[in-house]
Motif scaffolding. Structure first.
Motif, PDB file in Angstrom:
ATOM      1  N   GLY A   1       0.816  -1.216   0.000  1.00  0.00           N
ATOM      2  CA  GLY A   1       0.000   0.000   0.000  1.00  0.00           C
ATOM      3  C   GLY A   1       0.846   1.261   0.000  1.00  0.00           C
ATOM      4  O   GLY A   1       0.532   2.234  -0.690  1.00  0.00           O
ATOM      5  N   HIS A   2       1.948   1.232   0.765  1.00  0.00           N
ATOM      6  CA  HIS A   2       2.849   2.388   0.800  1.00  0.00           C
ATOM      7  C   HIS A   2       3.569   2.556  -0.538  1.00  0.00           C
ATOM      8  O   HIS A   2       3.849   3.691  -0.953  1.00  0.00           O
ATOM      9  CB  HIS A   2       3.863   2.246   1.936  1.00  0.00           C
ATOM     10  CG  HIS A   2       3.310   2.649   3.272  1.00  0.00           C
ATOM     11  ND1 HIS A   2       3.762   2.131   4.460  1.00  0.00           N
ATOM     12  CD2 HIS A   2       2.333   3.523   3.603  1.00  0.00           C
ATOM     13  CE1 HIS A   2       3.092   2.667   5.465  1.00  0.00           C
ATOM     14  NE2 HIS A   2       2.211   3.514   4.968  1.00  0.00           N
ATOM     15  N   LYS A   3       3.872   1.441  -1.218  1.00  0.00           N
ATOM     16  CA  LYS A   3       4.497   1.546  -2.551  1.00  0.00           C
ATOM     17  C   LYS A   3       3.553   2.248  -3.531  1.00  0.00           C
ATOM     18  O   LYS A   3       3.985   3.052  -4.354  1.00  0.00           O
ATOM     19  CB  LYS A   3       4.865   0.152  -3.090  1.00  0.00           C
ATOM     20  CG  LYS A   3       6.183  -0.364  -2.553  1.00  0.00           C
ATOM     21  CD  LYS A   3       6.509  -1.723  -3.131  1.00  0.00           C
ATOM     22  CE  LYS A   3       7.786  -2.266  -2.490  1.00  0.00           C
ATOM     23  NZ  LYS A   3       7.958  -3.693  -2.709  1.00  0.00           N
ATOM     24  N   ARG A   4       2.256   1.924  -3.421  1.00  0.00           N
ATOM     25  CA  ARG A   4       1.294   2.587  -4.311  1.00  0.00           C
ATOM     26  C   ARG A   4       1.185   4.077  -3.989  1.00  0.00           C
ATOM     27  O   ARG A   4       1.038   4.908  -4.885  1.00  0.00           O
ATOM     28  CB  ARG A   4      -0.088   1.922  -4.221  1.00  0.00           C
ATOM     29  CG  ARG A   4      -0.126   0.447  -4.619  1.00  0.00           C
ATOM     30  CD  ARG A   4       0.609   0.134  -5.915  1.00  0.00           C
ATOM     31  NE  ARG A   4       0.085   0.851  -7.055  1.00  0.00           N
ATOM     32  CZ  ARG A   4      -0.804   0.371  -7.921  1.00  0.00           C
ATOM     33  NH1 ARG A   4      -1.286  -0.838  -7.766  1.00  0.00           N
ATOM     34  NH2 ARG A   4      -1.201   1.090  -8.941  1.00  0.00           N
ATOM     35  N   ALA A   5       1.277   4.412  -2.697  1.00  0.00           N
ATOM     36  CA  ALA A   5       1.260   5.827  -2.298  1.00  0.00           C
ATOM     37  C   ALA A   5       2.503   6.536  -2.842  1.00  0.00           C
ATOM     38  O   ALA A   5       2.427   7.678  -3.318  1.00  0.00           O
ATOM     39  CB  ALA A   5       1.190   5.952  -0.784  1.00  0.00           C
ATOM     40  N   LEU A   6       3.656   5.841  -2.804  1.00  0.00           N
ATOM     41  CA  LEU A   6       4.887   6.406  -3.364  1.00  0.00           C
ATOM     42  C   LEU A   6       4.740   6.615  -4.866  1.00  0.00           C
ATOM     43  O   LEU A   6       5.171   7.634  -5.422  1.00  0.00           O
ATOM     44  CB  LEU A   6       6.076   5.480  -3.077  1.00  0.00           C
ATOM     45  CG  LEU A   6       7.398   5.873  -3.755  1.00  0.00           C
ATOM     46  CD1 LEU A   6       7.865   7.256  -3.302  1.00  0.00           C
ATOM     47  CD2 LEU A   6       8.476   4.831  -3.479  1.00  0.00           C
ATOM     48  N   GLU A   7       4.108   5.666  -5.518  1.00  0.00           N
ATOM     49  CA  GLU A   7       3.888   5.773  -6.957  1.00  0.00           C
ATOM     50  C   GLU A   7       3.042   7.018  -7.282  1.00  0.00           C
ATOM     51  O   GLU A   7       3.306   7.733  -8.255  1.00  0.00           O
ATOM     52  CB  GLU A   7       3.174   4.509  -7.447  1.00  0.00           C
ATOM     53  CG  GLU A   7       3.081   4.398  -8.938  1.00  0.00           C
ATOM     54  CD  GLU A   7       2.260   3.195  -9.358  1.00  0.00           C
ATOM     55  OE1 GLU A   7       1.749   3.225 -10.474  1.00  0.00           O
ATOM     56  OE2 GLU A   7       2.114   2.256  -8.557  1.00  0.00           O
TER      57      GLU A   7
ATOM     58  N   VAL B   1      -6.512  -0.113   1.051  1.00  0.00           N
ATOM     59  CA  VAL B   1      -7.526   0.396   0.117  1.00  0.00           C
ATOM     60  C   VAL B   1      -8.105   1.706   0.640  1.00  0.00           C
ATOM     61  O   VAL B   1      -8.193   2.703  -0.095  1.00  0.00           O
ATOM     62  CB  VAL B   1      -8.656  -0.638  -0.110  1.00  0.00           C
ATOM     63  CG1 VAL B   1      -9.864   0.011  -0.783  1.00  0.00           C
ATOM     64  CG2 VAL B   1      -8.158  -1.796  -0.972  1.00  0.00           C
ATOM     65  N   ASP B   2      -8.453   1.719   1.911  1.00  0.00           N
ATOM     66  CA  ASP B   2      -9.037   2.934   2.507  1.00  0.00           C
ATOM     67  C   ASP B   2      -8.039   4.087   2.481  1.00  0.00           C
ATOM     68  O   ASP B   2      -8.406   5.218   2.178  1.00  0.00           O
ATOM     69  CB  ASP B   2      -9.476   2.659   3.954  1.00  0.00           C
ATOM     70  CG  ASP B   2     -10.693   1.734   4.023  1.00  0.00           C
ATOM     71  OD1 ASP B   2     -11.361   1.559   2.976  1.00  0.00           O
ATOM     72  OD2 ASP B   2     -10.965   1.190   5.106  1.00  0.00           O
ATOM     73  N   ARG B   3      -6.777   3.777   2.774  1.00  0.00           N
ATOM     74  CA  ARG B   3      -5.744   4.818   2.800  1.00  0.00           C
ATOM     75  C   ARG B   3      -5.529   5.405   1.404  1.00  0.00           C
ATOM     76  O   ARG B   3      -5.467   6.620   1.227  1.00  0.00           O
ATOM     77  CB  ARG B   3      -4.430   4.245   3.344  1.00  0.00           C
ATOM     78  CG  ARG B   3      -3.349   5.304   3.536  1.00  0.00           C
ATOM     79  CD  ARG B   3      -2.006   4.699   3.919  1.00  0.00           C
ATOM     80  NE  ARG B   3      -2.035   4.030   5.199  1.00  0.00           N
ATOM     81  CZ  ARG B   3      -1.777   2.742   5.385  1.00  0.00           C
ATOM     82  NH1 ARG B   3      -1.482   1.983   4.356  1.00  0.00           N
ATOM     83  NH2 ARG B   3      -1.814   2.210   6.579  1.00  0.00           N
ATOM     84  N   VAL B   4      -5.409   4.527   0.405  1.00  0.00           N
ATOM     85  CA  VAL B   4      -5.149   4.990  -0.963  1.00  0.00           C
ATOM     86  C   VAL B   4      -6.371   5.706  -1.547  1.00  0.00           C
ATOM     87  O   VAL B   4      -6.235   6.688  -2.276  1.00  0.00           O
ATOM     88  CB  VAL B   4      -4.662   3.820  -1.855  1.00  0.00           C
ATOM     89  CG1 VAL B   4      -4.590   4.234  -3.324  1.00  0.00           C
ATOM     90  CG2 VAL B   4      -3.283   3.364  -1.382  1.00  0.00           C
ATOM     91  N   THR B   5      -7.572   5.241  -1.194  1.00  0.00           N
ATOM     92  CA  THR B   5      -8.796   5.924  -1.645  1.00  0.00           C
ATOM     93  C   THR B   5      -8.835   7.357  -1.111  1.00  0.00           C
ATOM     94  O   THR B   5      -9.112   8.306  -1.853  1.00  0.00           O
ATOM     95  CB  THR B   5     -10.055   5.165  -1.175  1.00  0.00           C
ATOM     96  OG1 THR B   5      -9.979   3.812  -1.639  1.00  0.00           O
ATOM     97  CG2 THR B   5     -11.322   5.797  -1.719  1.00  0.00           C
ATOM     98  N   ALA B   6      -8.525   7.507   0.174  1.00  0.00           N
ATOM     99  CA  ALA B   6      -8.489   8.846   0.788  1.00  0.00           C
ATOM    100  C   ALA B   6      -7.412   9.699   0.133  1.00  0.00           C
ATOM    101  O   ALA B   6      -7.606  10.905  -0.088  1.00  0.00           O
ATOM    102  CB  ALA B   6      -8.233   8.725   2.290  1.00  0.00           C
TER     103      ALA B   6
END
Length: 256
Positions: free
Chosen positions: A154-160, A186-191
């Motif tokens: 999830g953090h990698k997707r946030a970095l992306e 999912v909730d973190r990346v959606t936000a």
């Protein structure tokens, strides 16, 4: 005359592969400052559509307009400079570099220069400052000097998303941003998507209907390469044709 409210428009966009029509006469209209979701069953043509919009594929026929200018035959680098930036489904970061180094590379790409470790310390300091601000925007500032390989998925997707933001996008294309994630990620990346959409336009391919229903302004449903339905979630989810297209998933409901 072009509608000033439209940031992206396709007219009769079509792509054929050896006689198979993957995208067939699609008229997509994405309004400035909105989150627009592109959904549909597997094989509906969503990825092909994305590849046409980002110039990884050339249309068989039809036109693409960005911000009132035709970009149908433009090169990928040319549309990236205009502000059309795609974030990939498979995390496009360098695993053995730190988070701040990854974002700095994105910033240097935006400046049209390759990453140079021998750049002056003052210039590197400015890059690092901006990179840290972007990491802070996606909630990763505390991990700035960590090696990217050590991050959770999830953090990698946030970095992306941070590296995509480094390219200063006007229009962000997100390709299944929450695929393979647990509920918390999912909730973190959606936000995060909702947060970074401020002042930008987002077009995303996403399978998770909970996300789509919570953050999308407009949803376009593709089936067999054609637009089946379009509108707000309430309109699209109540459409009998859309329910039928999704009959293979549970009871035809769009709730996942």
């Amino acid at each position: 005359m072009a509608d000033a409210d439209l940031i992206l428009e396709t007219r009769r966009l079509t792509k054929q592969f050896n006689g198979f029509t993957a995208v067939n006469g699609v008229d997509l209209r994405v309004r400035r400052g909105t989150i627009h979701a592109l959904i549909g069953p597997n094989g509906a043509g969503k990825t092909t559509c994305f590849n046409l919009l980002t110039k990884f594929l050339t249309p068989s026929s039809g036109q693409i307009f960005f911000d009132g200018h035709e970009i149908t035959r433009a090169a990928p680098a040319s549309i990236a400079r205009r502000g059309v930036v795609r974030s990939f489904q498979i995390s496009a970061v360098f695993p053995h570099l730190s988070l701040v180094e990854n974002v700095s590379i994105g910033l240097q790409r935006a400046l049209g220069v390759s990453f140079r470790f021998w750049t002056s310390s003052a210039a590197l300091g400015r890059l690092r400052e901006r990179a840290l601000a972007l990491l802070d925007e996606v909630g990763l500032a505390a991990h700035a000097d960590l090696k990217t390989a050590e991050l959770s998925y999830g953090h990698k997707r946030a970095l992306e998303i941070a590296t995509t933001l480094a390219m200063d996008p006007v229009l962000m294309l997100l390709d299944e941003p929450t695929q393979g994630m647990g509920h918390e990620d999912v909730d973190r990346v959606t936000a995060l998507i909702k947060k970074v959409s401020a002042g930008r336009t987002i077009l995303m391919v996403e399978h998770n209907m909970k996300i789509i229903s919570s953050i999308s302004d407009t949803i376009t449903v593709l089936q067999r390469g054609e637009i089946l339905a379009e509108g707000a979630y309430e309109t699209v989810s109540a459409d009998p044709r859309v329910k039928e297209a999704y009959m293979g998933t549970e009871d035809g409901s769009l709730e996942h």
